[in-house]
Design an enzyme around this catalytic site. Sequence first.
Site, short mmCIF file in Angstrom:
data_model
loop_
_atom_site.label_atom_id
_atom_site.label_comp_id
_atom_site.label_asym_id
_atom_site.label_seq_id
_atom_site.Cartn_x
_atom_site.Cartn_y
_atom_site.Cartn_z
CB CYS A 1 -11.75 3.60 -7.26
SG CYS A 1 -12.79 3.33 -5.84
NE ARG B 1 -7.40 0.89 -10.71
CZ ARG B 1 -6.21 1.22 -10.21
NH1 ARG B 1 -5.13 0.84 -10.84
NH2 ARG B 1 -6.10 1.91 -9.10
CD1 TRP C 1 -13.72 -3.34 -5.36
CD2 TRP C 1 -13.01 -2.31 -3.50
NE1 TRP C 1 -13.44 -4.30 -4.42
CE2 TRP C 1 -13.00 -3.71 -3.28
CE3 TRP C 1 -12.60 -1.48 -2.47
CZ2 TRP C 1 -12.60 -4.28 -2.07
CZ3 TRP C 1 -12.20 -2.05 -1.27
CH2 TRP C 1 -12.20 -3.43 -1.08
CG ASN D 1 -9.18 5.92 -7.66
OD1 ASN D 1 -10.37 6.00 -7.96
ND2 ASN D 1 -8.26 5.48 -8.48
N GLY D 2 -9.36 6.17 -3.18
CA GLY D 2 -8.74 6.28 -1.86
C GLY D 2 -9.76 6.70 -0.83
CD GLU E 1 0.29 -17.33 -4.39
OE1 GLU E 1 0.00 -16.72 -3.35
OE2 GLU E 1 -0.05 -16.91 -5.51
CE LYS F 1 -3.36 -16.58 -6.83
NZ LYS F 1 -2.23 -15.81 -6.45
CD GLU G 1 -6.61 -14.36 -5.48
OE1 GLU G 1 -6.82 -13.18 -5.18
OE2 GLU G 1 -5.49 -14.77 -5.81
CG HIS H 1 -0.26 -30.03 17.02
ND1 HIS H 1 0.12 -30.67 18.18
CD2 HIS H 1 0.76 -30.20 16.15
CE1 HIS H 1 1.33 -31.18 18.03
NE2 HIS H 1 1.74 -30.90 16.80
CE LYS I 1 -3.02 -7.64 -10.82
NZ LYS I 1 -2.69 -9.00 -10.37
O1 M6R Z 1 0.31 -5.47 -6.08
P1 M6R Z 1 0.73 -6.20 -4.86
O2 M6R Z 1 1.69 -7.31 -5.17
O3 M6R Z 1 1.25 -5.31 -3.77
O4 M6R Z 1 -0.60 -6.89 -4.32
C1 M6R Z 1 -0.62 -7.59 -3.11
C2 M6R Z 1 -1.91 -8.36 -2.96
O5 M6R Z 1 -3.00 -7.50 -2.92
C3 M6R Z 1 -2.10 -9.37 -4.10
O6 M6R Z 1 -1.02 -10.25 -4.19
C4 M6R Z 1 -3.38 -10.18 -3.89
O7 M6R Z 1 -3.26 -11.00 -2.76
C5 M6R Z 1 -3.73 -11.00 -5.13
N1 M6R Z 1 -5.14 -10.96 -5.34
C6 M6R Z 1 -3.34 -12.43 -5.02
O8 M6R Z 1 -3.65 -13.17 -6.15
#
Ligand code: M6R
Length: 608
Positions: free
Chosen positions: A2, A27, A73, A99-100, A481, A485, A488, A504, A603
Site C-alpha cells: 500500500c 510498490r 494492496w 498501510n499495514g 536468485e 527472478k 516473479e 535424489h 516492492k
Molecule cells: O527490500 P528488501 O530487500 O527487504 O526486500 C526483500 C524481498 O521482499 C525482495 O527481495 C523480493 O524478494 C523481490 N521481489 C525480489 O526480486
Amino acid sequence: MCGIVGYIGGNQAVPVLLEGLKKLEYRGYDSAGVAIGGSRICVRKYKGRLSVLAKHLSSENLDGTMGIGHTRWATHGEPSDMNAHPHINKTGGIAVVHNGIIENYMQIKAFLIEKGCTFVSETDTEVLAHYIDYFYDGDLTEAVRKVLREIRGSYAFAVISDKEPDRIVCVKKENPLIIGAGEGENFIASDIPAVLNQTRNIYLLEENELAVVKKDQIIFYNESGGVVEKEKFEINWDVSAAEKGGYEHFMLKEIHEQPKAVRDTMYARVKREEPGIKLDKITLTNEMLRKISRIYIVACGTAYHAGMVAKQALENMTGIPVEVAIASEFRYVCPTVNRDSLTIVISQSGETLDTLMALKEAKKKGSRVLSIVNVQGSTIARESDDVLYTRAGPEIAVASTKGYTSQLTAIYQLALYLACLKGSLSETEIEEIKSEMLKLPEKIEKILEKQEEIRSFAKQYASIEDVFYLGRGLDYALALEGSLKLKEISYIHSEAYPAGELKHGTIALIVPGTVVIAILTQNALYEKMISNIREVKARGAFVLAIAQEDMGEVESVADHVIFIPRVDARLAPVVGIVPMQLLAYYMAAERGCDVDKPRNLAKSVTVE
Ligand code: M6R
C-alpha cells in the site's frame, strides 16, 4: 505494498495526490482512492489501476486544497471499490488511509458494532475511521492518540476530519512514512519519490511518532505526547533516478545501472591506493568482534539469496561460523542468537516487516545488529547499531537487480573489513580480492553487451512453462536468485536445485525438452557440474549453461552457453547473475507480462 500520500497547501489537491500515487505505483496495488478535505469530505475510490481513479476524477471537479490518497494492496478482503481506501466513519466526516495491519481489529469491530457502527468493508482499516470518531471530542490529534493506545499491529496511517480541515494527522509504527516540507504547503508519503517533484526537504517519522501537518506548520509528537524537534534532510539524488530514462521498463534500466551501483557502493571504501577497507560509520571494534562467536544473517527474497553468498564470504574470510535465516523464520530456527552474536540484516528497502521483526528479535536477545540497506533513513537502518549503505539509488521495479549486486558488493567489503580487524587474511590476500572487486563493474558491462544474444534466446523459449536452475556451492545461491527472478516476473514455474541433489528425486521431472539452466562459475566444482549436465542431457533436457570464459569444454555438453568474463570465483555471483536477470526480463517482456509490477507482488512488503 500500500502507498499513502497527503497534501495540504494552496494548490488543488487532486493533481498533487494523483502524481504522488503514480510515483508509488511500483510498490504494488490493486485499487486506489482519494479523500479531498474541507468542510465536507469527498471520497472517490475504485478497484484497479490508478488510471481508473484518474479517469473518474477527470470527469468531475473535486475542489479542495488538502486531501489524502492511497493505493491498496489487498490483505483483509478482496480488491474492490468498497475495500479500497480511504475509509470513512458513519457521517463521512472522518477519512483514513492506512498501510499495514491492525491485528486486534476484530475485537474493536465487535465493540464498535455494539456501539451502533455499521461496517461496509471487510478491511481492518475501517475500524480506524469509526474508532477515531468514537473518541472524537473536538480534537482530532487527541482522538488519534486514544486510538493508538488501543490498537495492536504495525501501521502507518493518515486521517482528516471535516471539523478540522486545516490539518492531516499521521502516525507511523513499523511502516514507512515521510513528510515533505514545502513553502506554504506540505506533503506526506510512504516513500520519497512521491514528493520529489514538489520538495527535496524531508522529515522522517520515527517509530510511534505522530505528526500534525498543516500548510504552514508541522508538529511532531513522540509516543508520550511530547513535542519533538526534528531535523530536515535534503535529498541529493535526482528525480530522474526514479524515472525510466528512455528504457521500456524500470527493471531493464536498473539492470543497466549495475556497473554504476557496484562502483558507487565501493566508492571511497575500496581504494587501490589505500590499504585495507574504509567503512567510516561502522563502530564495531576489534574488541567487540573478538567476543562474537557466531554471525546470523537475516533477510527475505533476493536479499536472503545475497545472505547465502554472505555466509560463504564471511566464513571463508573471517573463520567465524555463520547461519543464514529467512527473516520470517528467524525466531523459530535461530533460537541461539545472544549477546555473543552479530546479526547482519540485509534489506534493499529497509522497510520489510519480516526483516524488521527479526532485527527486533535479535536485539531483544542482546545481539548487536549491523544492517546492509539501500534506502537512507529507512526503519531498519535506524534500528540498527551499524549501517552499511549500498548506493544503488532508488530501485523501483519490484524485481530486485541492482539492489542484489550492490548488496553483494557491500557484503564483500564487510567480510574484508572484518578480516582486517581480525587479521584472518593476509594483507596480500586482502589487496588481491580488492583489486578483483574493482574490476567487477567493467565485467558487468561486458555481459550487458550480450543483451541481444540473451534476448533472442528468450524469444525462442518464452512459451515454456517449467525451468530448472542448477548449481553447486555459490552457484546454488545464484540458481535460487535466477529462478526467483524468472518466476516473479514471467510467471514461468521454475525451481532451483543444488545440482547434486537432483538425482535424489526431482530428476523424475526431467523429460525430453525440459529447459535446464546450469550455472558454472566455480572452477573447483566444474567437473561435477559437467557430470550433472550429462545426467539431465541423458533424459532429453535442453541445457543453457552460464559459464566462465575459460570453461570452453562446456560447449560440447550444453546446448547453448552464455559466457561471462573470467572472474574470481568468490566474487562470481555479482557477474553471474546478470545474464539471468536479462533472461528473466526478456522472457517476461516477450510473454507480455507487467514486468515492473508483477501480479500479487509489492516492492516493499510491510506486512508479516
Ligand atoms: O527490500 P528488501 O530487500 O527487504 O526486500 C526483500 C524481498 O521482499 C525482495 O527481495 C523480493 O524478494 C523481490 N521481489 C525480489 O526480486
